[in-house]
Each structure stands twice: as C-alpha cells, then as structure tokens.
Design an enzyme around this catalytic site. Sequence first.
Site, PDB file in Angstrom:
ATOM      1  N   ASP A   9       0.850  -1.197   0.000  1.00  0.00           N
ATOM      2  CA  ASP A   9       0.000   0.000   0.000  1.00  0.00           C
ATOM      3  C   ASP A   9       0.888   1.250   0.000  1.00  0.00           C
ATOM      4  O   ASP A   9       1.796   1.366   0.824  1.00  0.00           O
ATOM      5  CB  ASP A   9      -0.896  -0.024   1.251  1.00  0.00           C
ATOM      6  CG  ASP A   9      -1.955   1.070   1.242  1.00  0.00           C
ATOM      7  OD1 ASP A   9      -3.145   0.736   1.146  1.00  0.00           O
ATOM      8  OD2 ASP A   9      -1.584   2.259   1.323  1.00  0.00           O
ATOM      9  N   ASP A 105      -4.046   2.432  -4.961  1.00  0.00           N
ATOM     10  CA  ASP A 105      -2.681   2.442  -4.395  1.00  0.00           C
ATOM     11  C   ASP A 105      -2.341   1.164  -3.643  1.00  0.00           C
ATOM     12  O   ASP A 105      -1.430   1.170  -2.823  1.00  0.00           O
ATOM     13  CB  ASP A 105      -2.483   3.669  -3.500  1.00  0.00           C
ATOM     14  CG  ASP A 105      -3.021   3.470  -2.095  1.00  0.00           C
ATOM     15  OD1 ASP A 105      -4.025   2.751  -1.943  1.00  0.00           O
ATOM     16  OD2 ASP A 105      -2.433   4.036  -1.155  1.00  0.00           O
ATOM     17  N   GLU A 106      -3.067   0.083  -3.888  1.00  0.00           N
ATOM     18  CA  GLU A 106      -2.764  -1.136  -3.133  1.00  0.00           C
ATOM     19  C   GLU A 106      -2.973  -2.386  -3.970  1.00  0.00           C
ATOM     20  O   GLU A 106      -3.786  -2.394  -4.909  1.00  0.00           O
ATOM     21  CB  GLU A 106      -3.626  -1.217  -1.871  1.00  0.00           C
ATOM     22  CG  GLU A 106      -5.094  -1.220  -2.161  1.00  0.00           C
ATOM     23  CD  GLU A 106      -5.945  -1.317  -0.897  1.00  0.00           C
ATOM     24  OE1 GLU A 106      -5.787  -2.302  -0.153  1.00  0.00           O
ATOM     25  OE2 GLU A 106      -6.775  -0.426  -0.695  1.00  0.00           O
TER      26      GLU A 106
HETATM   27  P1  TTP Z   1      -5.288   5.065   1.505  1.00  0.00           P
HETATM   28  O1  TTP Z   1      -4.272   4.035   1.141  1.00  0.00           O
HETATM   29  O2  TTP Z   1      -6.355   4.691   2.448  1.00  0.00           O
HETATM   30  O3  TTP Z   1      -4.576   6.347   2.133  1.00  0.00           O
HETATM   31  P2  TTP Z   1      -3.196   7.021   1.769  1.00  0.00           P
HETATM   32  O4  TTP Z   1      -2.443   6.251   0.742  1.00  0.00           O
HETATM   33  O5  TTP Z   1      -3.423   8.460   1.438  1.00  0.00           O
HETATM   34  O6  TTP Z   1      -2.419   7.006   3.153  1.00  0.00           O
HETATM   35  P3  TTP Z   1      -1.778   5.730   3.879  1.00  0.00           P
HETATM   36  O7  TTP Z   1      -0.320   6.047   3.964  1.00  0.00           O
HETATM   37  O8  TTP Z   1      -2.435   5.699   5.204  1.00  0.00           O
HETATM   38  O9  TTP Z   1      -2.055   4.536   3.053  1.00  0.00           O
HETATM   39  O10 TTP Z   1      -5.993   5.578   0.201  1.00  0.00           O
HETATM   40  C1  TTP Z   1      -5.294   5.751  -1.034  1.00  0.00           C
HETATM   41  C2  TTP Z   1      -5.757   6.999  -1.740  1.00  0.00           C
HETATM   42  O11 TTP Z   1      -7.153   6.948  -1.950  1.00  0.00           O
HETATM   43  C3  TTP Z   1      -5.498   8.264  -0.931  1.00  0.00           C
HETATM   44  O12 TTP Z   1      -4.219   8.831  -1.175  1.00  0.00           O
HETATM   45  C4  TTP Z   1      -6.616   9.144  -1.345  1.00  0.00           C
HETATM   46  C5  TTP Z   1      -7.732   8.231  -1.780  1.00  0.00           C
HETATM   47  N1  TTP Z   1      -8.798   8.220  -0.753  1.00  0.00           N
HETATM   48  C6  TTP Z   1     -10.006   8.840  -1.029  1.00  0.00           C
HETATM   49  O13 TTP Z   1     -10.201   9.368  -2.125  1.00  0.00           O
HETATM   50  N2  TTP Z   1     -10.964   8.848  -0.058  1.00  0.00           N
HETATM   51  C7  TTP Z   1     -10.768   8.301   1.158  1.00  0.00           C
HETATM   52  O14 TTP Z   1     -11.663   8.328   2.016  1.00  0.00           O
HETATM   53  C8  TTP Z   1      -9.521   7.668   1.436  1.00  0.00           C
HETATM   54  C9  TTP Z   1      -9.267   7.042   2.775  1.00  0.00           C
HETATM   55  C10 TTP Z   1      -8.571   7.652   0.448  1.00  0.00           C
HETATM   56 MG    MG Z   2      -2.200   4.169   0.903  1.00  0.00          MG
END
Ligand code: TTP
Ligand code: MG
Length: 354
Positions: A9, A105-106
Amino acid sequence: MDRTISHVDMDAFYASCHIRETPDLKGTPVIIGGDPEKGRGVVTTCSYEARKYGIHSAMPISTAYQLCPHGTYLRPDFQLYKSVSDNIMGILVQFADIFQRAGIDEAYLDVSQKITHYQTPYHFAKAIQDSILTHERITCSVGIAPNKSVAKIASDFRKPHGITVIPPDEVLSFLRPLPVERISGVGKKTKQILNDHGIGTIGQLEKMDVTQLERILGKPGGWLWIVANGKDERPVGYRGSVKSVGKEHTFTKDTRNIQDMSNAIEWIADRLARRLHVRTMEFKTVSIKVRLRGFRTYTRSRTLPCHVDTKEVIILVSSELFQEFRGEYVRLLGIRLTNLRATTTYQENLLQWF
Ligand code: TTP
Ligand code: MG
C-alpha cells in the site's frame, strides 16, 4: 500448503504523487482536498508531515487550515494518480506469482514461489520498496503474511515506509492485541456493536463462539471470526468480468505510410499488454479493426493455439492481419484482445510459433 501473501500500500498516495512532481514539497505538510481556495470540502488525504498537525482524511478543509495554515493545499489530479498507479502496478506484477490490484494504491501478491529466491521475506519486501522508490519516487508499506487479511493488517502496521513480516506461527499472537477496527471492513458501526458486547480486540474475537458472533453481526460475524483465527483462505486473483481489452487510434490525417501503421500498432500493443499485466490476464484471440478512407470498416481476427500475454505477439499477429490493407489509406486502426483468462500457469514462449 502454506502460502506467502504480500499486501503493498502506497504511503499518503495522492499527496506523494504531487510531492514527486514538485520535490520542493518533500518533507512538508501537503493536503489534498476539495476546494482549498474557498476552504470548502474535506481532506482526501495528506502527507505524513501534515498528519503530525492532527490532519486526517475526511476532515473539513477549513479545520485543516486552522491546524496548519502554512501547509500546501492542492486540488486532486486524478489523471496523475491513475498514471502513477498504472506504473506502480506494472512494477508490482513482476514480483508476484499471482497479482490482484485492490485499489488505486494497493495490491495483493501471492509470492509463495517468487519469495524463495530472496534471502529473507524482509529482503523481498525491501526489494519491492526500493524498486517503486527508484522508478516512481513513491514510498510504500509492505505486509507479508500467510493470508490476505493478515497481510493487509501487516502493511498498515508500520506506516510510512514500513515492512512487517508475520510468519505462520506468529499470526495469532500478532493479531490478538490489535483493536477490531484494524480488520479491513470493520468501520465505526461494526466496531461500536462489538465494543457494546465487550469485544475490543481481535484476540477477543478469536475466542468468541462463531455462532454467537453471527447472532450479533449476521454473516459478517462469521467472516470476522475467520480473520481473527488466521483462517482467511481467499485466493489472490483478479475478480472482475473483463471479457476483452481493446484500444483504437485515429490518425490525424488518413495515411498509407507503413511506418505510421507500425508505430500505431506498437503503441496500442504496449497499452493493451500493460492492461493485461495489471490484471494478470492472458489472451488467445487478437482482432484488428481497420477503417479506411470513406469510412469502410473491416475487422479481422486470429485465434492462437494457446493463451499468451506478450506485447510482441500482439504486434506480430496484428501486423500480419493488417497485411491485406497495405497500400490503402487508413483512418483508424484498432486492436482488441479476447478469449481472456487469468494467468496462473507458466507461459509457453509463443514466439516460437512464428
Ligand atoms: P489510503 O491508502 O487509504 O490512504 P493514503 O495512501 O493516502 O495514506 P496511507 O499512507 O495511510 O495509506 O488511500 C489511497 C488513496 O485513496 C489516498 O491517497 C486518497 C484516496 N482516498 C479517497 O479518495 N478517499 C478516502 O476516504 C480515502 C481514505 C482515500
Ligand atoms: Mg495508501
């Protein structure tokens, strides 16, 4: 047989994409959200530096601004995220025996075979991080565990830029102290219901009677029990109903130039091969569509003796199918791949057929 599953991720993904484009932002609070100028909307995500100020996803931008007025507030750029994501998935797929994109992103990777080529699981995870950082300038966190749900919890365990490896005999001791909401899918509501029944940790879930859990939560209760007991056996794999992938190119001017054709074929083949790879799929049938001057449109297909996934085969077959149109003025050229299936087996080198 024990499997080894990795969940990868990206860290603060949207924010990281902007930071890689504007390196001056590195190490600073960057907040991505609705309409920062007017102070409306909510925070989509923010860099880890911004999180230190208490900013988090779904917080009103106006609140974020009060917490951190000197942060950089940016509007989302979905085209950027999509293209960085595609590149990252293209890297990750090479580390996987079986690959599953699970979001922008995962991804989940079944790495049972590939990981054996590395000194330790940690080295394998580090290789993934280094490759994404070198090629895409984005950091990520990696979890490695015997199943998908534990791998997902593990990737989240040491963010950002973390690596967490949970061997089979440590699954239960890893899970036990964690709060129930660490399990993917347990939101505020489920957490509240569980808390109301005196269940706060995954360890407490593990010890519950599964029928009682189902009484409390319905079917999801049974699923949570499976996760808490480390018994998630879901396979890694692309679950979708993609029947075909195709792409077309319209020439700016009708052309009969051979070089124009081969450039277009190569460009389309490259795009299609990438789309297949991120889905870990392979094709058996190649079709081309040719629209000539005057809008006469033709399609030609060929089915191969076996499934393949390489760009070279797409180029070879499409070029052969195109032969009969040589010399004609072409307006549009398209390629479509059908007869798709998930890539699970070792690929024969089909180039030997030509
Ligand atoms: P996430 O992987 O949940 O968050 P992140 O990558 O920003 O942070 P982390 O380091 O904790 O993984 O989500 C991936 C992307 O998806 C994030 O950059 C933005 C988008 N997203 C949304 O559009 N709405 C949301 O509610 C969330 C949680 C994420
Ligand atoms: Mg993320």
